[in-house]
Write a protein that holds these residues in place. Structure first.
Motif: not given
Length: 253
Positions: A139-142, A149-154
């Protein structure tokens, strides 16, 4: 020099996205160069020559022909003299008062203005294609995605694993130093496999191979340090190349 690679990945078996990216190699125009210059902060991080972006904006009518000639030469793969401007000065800035240890400092890289502008143009072009090349797991740099979003996925994954009836493992990999250990040959292989053209990969190879770094010591630059791997921190293109090269690696797990 880096050691020869003993192992190789079968990129064809990893189901990587492949697109027609020939549009990234279109000819540079004066309008594109000028718009990119105006997009860069005017008085931030001068290059080794002492010029900030404000110089290029203010003196555009005077320097535009020479600058456009340089970009045209680079577009055609003429890398002569590139090493003389593809330099960066690295200096340490204290993070807090009374800084003594190395961890108390933040290193800042000052790139030459022309290289910074060229890097930014390529990054702006690549930004439009990046969402089609990078899976939703990154999700970063895109553009259009958020780091949160990465924290939510984790969190969702952790809850799901706790609900399972059998033992499971969540693996966390430390890639804090991966930015400086990327093998250039592997990066170029991934770019070619994803559909980047020969011209683009030659640009990347030229930028990487001619780069050098000088460390400021008591106000004086050190002897040049010539890299043989890794990506230059501080450049707008480097983070995008990093997540591209991470795409095939995540498919291994």
């Amino acid at each position: 020099m880096t050691s020869p690679r003993q192992l190789r990945l079968n990129l064809d078996a990893l189901d990587l996205p492949m697109r027609d990216l020939g549009g990234l190699e279109r000819t540079f125009t004066e309008e594109e160069i000028l718009q990119t210059i105006k997009f860069v902060p005017l008085d931030k991080a001068p290059g080794p020559d002492g010029f900030t972006t404000r110089f290029y904006v203010s003196c555009w009518p005077i320097i535009k022909d020479d600058l456009f000639t340089a970009f045209s030469m680079f577009h055609h793969g003429d890398m002569r003299g590139l090493a003389s401007i593809n330099k960066a000065l690295v200096t340490l800035l204290p993070k807090r008062d009374g800084a003594e240890e190395l961890r108390d400092f933040r290193h800042v890289s000052f790139m030459h203005g022309v290289i910074k502008i060229f890097d930014k143009i390529l990054a702006c072009r690549l930004a439009h294609e990046l969402p089609n090349l990078i899976g939703p797991h990154q999700s970063v740099f895109v553009k259009g995605r958020s780091l949160h979003h990465n924290f939510m996925l984790e969190q969702s994954m952790a809850r799901r694993l706790h609900a399972l009836k059998h033992p499971t493992i969540m693996l966390k990999l430390d890639i804090s130093k991966a930015f400086g250990t990327i093998q250039w040959a592997f990066l170029l292989e991934v770019l070619q496999r994803m559909g980047f053209g020969r011209m683009w990969t030659n640009w990347m190879a030229g930028l990487l191979a001619t780069s050098s770094t000088h460390v400021m010591v008591n106000g004086t630059p050190s002897a040049p340090i010539h890299s043989c791997k890794g990506l230059r921190q501080g450049g707008p293109l480097s983070p995008m190349l990093f997540i591209i090269i991470m795409e095939p690696l995540q498919k291994l797990f």
